[in-house]
Write a protein that holds these residues in place. Structure first.
Motif, mmCIF file in Angstrom:
data_model
loop_
_atom_site.group_PDB
_atom_site.id
_atom_site.type_symbol
_atom_site.label_atom_id
_atom_site.label_comp_id
_atom_site.label_asym_id
_atom_site.label_seq_id
_atom_site.Cartn_x
_atom_site.Cartn_y
_atom_site.Cartn_z
ATOM 1 N N ARG A 110 18.771 -14.656 19.665
ATOM 2 C CA ARG A 110 19.390 -13.209 20.023
ATOM 3 C C ARG A 110 18.119 -12.344 19.440
ATOM 4 N N GLY A 112 15.029 -12.880 19.650
ATOM 5 C CA GLY A 112 13.713 -13.033 20.387
ATOM 6 C C GLY A 112 12.783 -14.520 20.036
ATOM 7 N N ARG A 132 11.086 -10.838 13.077
ATOM 8 C CA ARG A 132 12.210 -11.291 13.653
ATOM 9 C C ARG A 132 13.013 -12.292 12.917
ATOM 10 N N GLY A 158 6.343 -2.339 21.180
ATOM 11 C CA GLY A 158 7.364 -3.233 22.123
ATOM 12 C C GLY A 158 8.246 -3.913 21.378
ATOM 13 N N LEU A 159 7.845 -4.458 20.048
ATOM 14 C CA LEU A 159 8.609 -5.158 19.295
ATOM 15 C C LEU A 159 9.572 -4.493 18.477
ATOM 16 N N LYS A 161 10.685 -1.674 19.697
ATOM 17 C CA LYS A 161 11.695 -1.217 20.383
ATOM 18 C C LYS A 161 12.584 -2.269 20.721
ATOM 19 N N GLU A 162 12.352 -3.156 20.717
ATOM 20 C CA GLU A 162 13.189 -4.552 20.999
ATOM 21 C C GLU A 162 14.194 -4.682 19.731
ATOM 22 N N LEU A 163 13.791 -4.574 18.729
ATOM 23 C CA LEU A 163 14.452 -4.953 17.365
ATOM 24 C C LEU A 163 15.274 -3.728 17.172
ATOM 25 N N GLN A 164 14.856 -2.552 17.584
ATOM 26 C CA GLN A 164 15.704 -1.418 17.528
ATOM 27 C C GLN A 164 16.909 -1.475 18.526
ATOM 28 N N THR A 165 16.767 -1.971 19.754
ATOM 29 C CA THR A 165 17.893 -1.856 20.746
ATOM 30 C C THR A 165 18.721 -3.078 20.164
ATOM 31 N N ILE A 166 18.418 -4.104 19.700
ATOM 32 C CA ILE A 166 19.418 -5.015 19.112
ATOM 33 C C ILE A 166 20.239 -4.339 17.997
#
Ligand SMILES: Nc1ncnc2c1ncn2[C@@H]1O[C@H](COP(=O)(O)OP(=O)(O)O)[C@@H](O)[C@H]1O
Ligand SMILES: [Mg+2]
Length: 245
Positions: A110, A112, A132, A158-159, A161-166
């Motif tokens: 989950r 990544g 992560r 990028g990362l 934003k990805e972690l924030q989105t989770i």
């Protein structure tokens, strides 16, 4: 009702006063950020709230059923691989090894990480991958309250934003409450229901900003617009010493 309540908190290191008269309450399901410049006492405040440091004066009352902490640096155990780092908390909580490993793999995916990373040791991971793993380790036990100390500051955009989105996904599902410490106004605006502005020397709260739009409905335009607005606030300008000289 689960909540974290901080009352009349003061803290000194030696003769230097670091925090003065801090008061706030974090309710269940809420994301509360404390924003302020480096050296302002944010980490000290978070450590006091997370019971990683003894309270000298005032009180911290935490009735959340469980909590975990994600640090600015990943702080992984170098002699354990990715999955073993993530599963430590589950094993300590009495999970059977097989179940702990299965849960850890699920959350690793989950966040990544890929199957080929599972057996790697921290020395063979990039900074982003370590972070992560650190997030996965903090969240695998499904804590009711999460303490975050600038966990995104070393990450590329990028990362981040990805972690924030989770996290935003978990916030929207009311799975978690967060006490979030950062010096980054934009990330505070993206994630928070409420932002407390901590001014330094000694750290004290000078202002509160509230955001009611649900986190998953906040797009970049919202974040930029609110940041621009807040950056004109006199207290923000003072606190971050943004005034043109
Ligand atoms: N264990 C400690 N002993 C003495 N001084 C400390 C200790 N921890 C932090 N400080 C000092 O307290 C102040 C606030 O630090 P910190 O809470 O880390 O701020 P922030 O997280 O906002 O950058 C700084 O001046 C720092 O040097
Ligand atoms: Mg800090």
């Amino acid at each position: 009702m689960e909540r974290l309540e901080v009352k009349n908190l003061n803290h000194s290191f030696g003769f230097t006063k670091i925090l003065q008269n801090i008061n706030f309450t974090l309710q269940k399901g809420e994301v509360l950020s404390i924003v302020g410049p480096s050296g302002g006492g944010k980490t000290t405040l978070l450590h006091l709230c997370a019971d990683l440091m003894d309270v000298q004066e005032g009180s911290v009352t935490n009735s959340f059923v469980s909590s975990s902490f994600a640090f600015q640096e990943a702080r992984l155990l170098p002699w354990k691989n990715v999955i073993d780092n993530i599963s430590m908390g589950l094993l300590a909580a009495g999970y059977r090894r097989r179940d702990a490993i299965e849960e850890s793999k699920k959350i690793a995916l989950r966040f990544g990480l890929e199957e080929r990373d599972f057996e790697k040791f921290p020395k063979d991971l990039s900074g982003g991958m370590k972070q992560r793993v650190s997030f996965a380790r903090a969240l695998v036990l499904k804590p009711s309250l999460l303490f975050l100390d600038e966990p995104f500051s070393a990450l590329d955009i990028g990362l981040k934003k990805e972690l924030q989105t989770i996290l935003i996904d978990m916030i929207s599902k009311k799975e978690i409450s967060i006490l979030f410490i950062t010096h980054d106004l934009m990330e505070a605006i993206r994630l928070s229901d409420e932002i407390l502005l901590l001014k330094a020397d000694p750290g004290h709260i000078v202002k509160k900003f509230s955001y009611t739009l649900p986190q998953h409905e906040r797009d970049d335009a919202f974040v930029y617009e609110q940041s621009a607005k807040i950056l004109q606030d006199e207290e923000i300008i003072d606190t971050f010493e943004l005034r043109m000289k």
